[in-house]
Design a protein around this motif. Sequence first.
Motif, PDB file in Angstrom:
ATOM      1  N   LEU A 172       0.701  -1.149   0.061  1.00 12.97           N
ATOM      2  CA  LEU A 172       0.085  -0.091  -0.008  1.00 12.97           C
ATOM      3  C   LEU A 172       0.835   1.167  -0.112  1.00 12.97           C
ATOM      4  N   ASP A 173       2.083   1.086   0.855  1.00 11.21           N
ATOM      5  CA  ASP A 173       2.853   2.626   0.806  1.00 11.21           C
ATOM      6  C   ASP A 173       3.351   2.506  -0.593  1.00 11.21           C
ATOM      7  N   ASN A 174       3.739   1.508  -1.244  1.00  9.09           N
ATOM      8  CA  ASN A 174       4.349   1.722  -2.719  1.00  9.09           C
ATOM      9  C   ASN A 174       3.208   2.262  -3.771  1.00  9.09           C
ATOM     10  N   LEU A 175       1.916   2.096  -3.352  1.00 13.48           N
ATOM     11  CA  LEU A 175       0.973   2.331  -4.315  1.00 13.48           C
ATOM     12  C   LEU A 175       0.543   3.857  -3.825  1.00 13.48           C
ATOM     13  N   GLY A 176       1.294   4.671  -2.889  1.00 15.15           N
ATOM     14  CA  GLY A 176       1.122   5.937  -2.650  1.00 15.15           C
ATOM     15  C   GLY A 176      -0.100   6.062  -1.558  1.00 15.15           C
ATOM     16  N   VAL A 177      -0.429   4.963  -1.033  1.00 18.50           N
ATOM     17  CA  VAL A 177      -1.471   5.222   0.095  1.00 18.50           C
ATOM     18  C   VAL A 177      -0.836   5.620   1.516  1.00 18.50           C
ATOM     19  N   ASP A 178      -1.358   6.330   1.986  1.00 15.48           N
ATOM     20  CA  ASP A 178      -0.960   6.912   3.275  1.00 15.48           C
ATOM     21  C   ASP A 178      -1.390   5.836   4.322  1.00 15.48           C
ATOM     22  N   VAL A 179      -0.203   5.067   4.875  1.00 16.89           N
ATOM     23  CA  VAL A 179      -0.523   4.038   5.869  1.00 16.89           C
ATOM     24  C   VAL A 179      -0.201   4.334   7.314  1.00 16.89           C
ATOM     25  N   THR A 180       0.018   5.660   7.589  1.00 15.70           N
ATOM     26  CA  THR A 180       0.253   6.113   8.913  1.00 15.70           C
ATOM     27  C   THR A 180      -0.849   5.520   9.681  1.00 15.70           C
ATOM     28  N   GLY A 181      -2.334   5.905   9.414  1.00 15.06           N
ATOM     29  CA  GLY A 181      -3.315   5.676  10.176  1.00 15.06           C
ATOM     30  C   GLY A 181      -3.535   4.129  10.404  1.00 15.06           C
ATOM     31  N   LEU A 182      -3.172   3.268   9.313  1.00 18.34           N
ATOM     32  CA  LEU A 182      -3.288   1.915   9.435  1.00 18.34           C
ATOM     33  C   LEU A 182      -2.374   1.285  10.390  1.00 18.34           C
ATOM     34  N   VAL A 183      -1.242   1.801  10.219  1.00 15.20           N
ATOM     35  CA  VAL A 183       0.020   1.445  11.179  1.00 15.20           C
ATOM     36  C   VAL A 183      -0.325   1.784  12.642  1.00 15.20           C
ATOM     37  N   ALA A 184      -0.736   3.046  13.032  1.00 17.80           N
ATOM     38  CA  ALA A 184      -1.299   3.325  14.044  1.00 17.80           C
ATOM     39  C   ALA A 184      -2.226   2.590  14.779  1.00 17.80           C
ATOM     40  N   GLY A 185      -3.313   2.071  14.017  1.00 13.77           N
ATOM     41  CA  GLY A 185      -4.477   1.534  14.194  1.00 13.77           C
ATOM     42  C   GLY A 185      -4.006   0.027  14.654  1.00 13.77           C
ATOM     43  N   LEU A 186      -3.182  -0.640  13.673  1.00 16.69           N
ATOM     44  CA  LEU A 186      -2.830  -1.998  14.148  1.00 16.69           C
ATOM     45  C   LEU A 186      -2.064  -1.956  15.567  1.00 16.69           C
ATOM     46  N   GLY A 187      -1.320  -0.758  15.688  1.00 15.03           N
ATOM     47  CA  GLY A 187      -0.503  -0.947  16.995  1.00 15.03           C
ATOM     48  C   GLY A 187      -1.404  -0.697  17.950  1.00 15.03           C
ATOM     49  N   VAL A 188      -2.324   0.160  17.999  1.00 17.43           N
ATOM     50  CA  VAL A 188      -3.424   0.120  19.059  1.00 17.43           C
ATOM     51  C   VAL A 188      -4.059  -0.956  19.342  1.00 17.43           C
ATOM     52  N   GLY A 189      -4.472  -1.607  18.255  1.00 20.70           N
ATOM     53  CA  GLY A 189      -5.287  -2.991  18.366  1.00 20.70           C
ATOM     54  C   GLY A 189      -4.287  -4.143  18.967  1.00 20.70           C
ATOM     55  N   GLY A 190      -2.981  -4.038  18.904  1.00 18.90           N
ATOM     56  CA  GLY A 190      -2.123  -5.033  19.154  1.00 18.90           C
ATOM     57  C   GLY A 190      -1.906  -4.757  20.706  1.00 18.90           C
ATOM     58  N   ILE A 191      -1.969  -3.679  21.114  1.00 12.54           N
ATOM     59  CA  ILE A 191      -1.658  -3.463  22.586  1.00 12.54           C
ATOM     60  C   ILE A 191      -2.792  -3.659  23.324  1.00 12.54           C
ATOM     61  N   ALA A 192      -4.250  -3.474  22.795  1.00  9.06           N
ATOM     62  CA  ALA A 192      -5.287  -3.859  23.451  1.00  9.06           C
ATOM     63  C   ALA A 192      -5.290  -5.300  23.479  1.00  9.06           C
ATOM     64  N   ILE A 193      -5.051  -6.061  22.475  1.00  5.08           N
ATOM     65  CA  ILE A 193      -5.053  -7.509  22.347  1.00  5.08           C
ATOM     66  C   ILE A 193      -4.141  -8.299  23.537  1.00  5.08           C
ATOM     67  N   GLY A 194      -2.948  -7.511  23.462  1.00  6.36           N
ATOM     68  CA  GLY A 194      -1.711  -7.882  24.484  1.00  6.36           C
ATOM     69  C   GLY A 194      -2.246  -7.852  25.868  1.00  6.36           C
ATOM     70  N   LEU A 195      -2.804  -6.455  26.121  1.00  6.11           N
ATOM     71  CA  LEU A 195      -3.341  -6.469  27.438  1.00  6.11           C
ATOM     72  C   LEU A 195      -4.229  -7.243  27.909  1.00  6.11           C
ATOM     73  N   ALA A 196      -5.180  -7.537  26.805  1.00  8.49           N
ATOM     74  CA  ALA A 196      -6.512  -8.368  27.439  1.00  8.49           C
ATOM     75  C   ALA A 196      -6.051  -9.917  27.658  1.00  8.49           C
ATOM     76  N   ALA A 197      -4.943 -10.394  26.692  1.00  8.80           N
ATOM     77  CA  ALA A 197      -4.537 -11.769  26.759  1.00  8.80           C
ATOM     78  C   ALA A 197      -3.067 -12.022  27.354  1.00  8.80           C
ATOM     79  N   GLN A 198      -2.944 -10.847  28.287  1.00  7.92           N
ATOM     80  CA  GLN A 198      -1.387 -10.687  28.853  1.00  7.92           C
ATOM     81  C   GLN A 198      -1.050 -12.172  29.759  1.00  7.92           C
ATOM     82  N   GLY A 199      -1.805 -12.623  30.278  1.00  8.60           N
ATOM     83  CA  GLY A 199      -1.515 -13.742  31.048  1.00  8.60           C
ATOM     84  C   GLY A 199      -1.369 -15.169  30.157  1.00  8.60           C
ATOM     85  N   ILE A 200      -2.125 -15.136  29.125  1.00  7.46           N
ATOM     86  CA  ILE A 200      -2.071 -16.151  28.076  1.00  7.46           C
ATOM     87  C   ILE A 200      -0.891 -16.383  27.234  1.00  7.46           C
TER      88      ILE A 200
END
Length: 388
Positions: A172-200
């Motif tokens: 997508l970055d090579n297509l000229g799409v601004d992926v900043t929001g996508l990367v930020a969203g994946l990062g926030v989602g990953g943090i949320a999932i990590g906190l929810a399943a921290q013990g596992i």
Amino acid sequence: MADSTDITPVPFDIDESLSMMRLFDDGMAWLSNNYIELLVTIVIGTFIFFLLGAMKRYAARQVSNNEGLIGYRAIITQAIARTSKFFMFMVSAQLVVTYSNAPADIVRAVSFLFTISIVLQVAIWLRELILGFFTRKLSSDPNQSDTLQSAMSLIRVLVTCVIFAIAIIVILDNLGVDVTGLVAGLGVGGIAIGLAAQGIFSDLFSALSIIFDKPFRRGEFISYDNTTGRIEEIGLKSTRLRAVTGEEVIISNTNLLDKEITNLTQLGRRRTRYGIGVIYQTKPDDARRIPSLLKQIVEENGAKFIRSGFVGFGDSSINFELDFDIISSDYEVVYEGRHKIGLAILEKFNEEGLEFAYPTQTTFTSAPDGKMIMPYPEGGFPVHMQES
């Protein structure tokens, strides 16, 4: 009277038509002016395509012939065998348009497709290499086959999702799409999932640490805190032990790795110390013989004598210590060896007339002038004791 028919004019994009005609004219001019370079690059590109195909087929045969073998060479061969035809074709096409002075529009189109193909192909190669590395490390211990299957299923999903998510972002970055929001969203989602399943995830990574680092394996004896037992199963979340007292102990992998673990199996020998006390009435010559007697007993029972000697004067005994090793990593063998040596010491001391001490107290009675006297008249027990 002539019929009149309403004719709706069809929209026609003159600019688009002119653009297509210009592209066609540029292509024909390119073919007429560079047909020799084009033929040469097509021949070379075709050769490269078939060369890559031959490498892929050779790698596939090697994988098929060496199925079940796991090594770095096998891992690389497996990755090469996953080379796609789309990637091979785009490599050849990129070579043709680069060295044949192709029109800019054709170069851009081929370069775009080439970028997609190489990103996806690199993602496939990385996935195969990483999974092959994990499989090699995990398969080095046949006792962990059950844990390996469970771990590899989860690792395969995680590795695939992470690698192809990165690949999509790169495309997508090579297509000229601004992926900043996508990367930020994946990062926030990953943090949320990590906190929810921290013990596992914590227990999962602890299980992988146990499998890779191998502080202990299934079937080995370990000791931590006040627990000593044999490892029966290493799961993705918990480890199960069979304690020497018989009960099953279940502890999470994270808690287990946080403790100081003693792997008794890796010792190759177990040291035992006996404290032995004899009565104060033991003659000095008999006391001097005790270390040599203990050494003889240990060696006669197949153990390795370390040391033995006098260690102190107790309240009711003259104290000796005995240190010896039983050359075995099997706890049952060690237990039986201690049993035999302990009974042999008892038997030998009885034969030699050496008495084990136990807590005793002796009361002495004295007259007012300090002279020691009997605690009762010499004629017999006191009257009240005789009557009772």
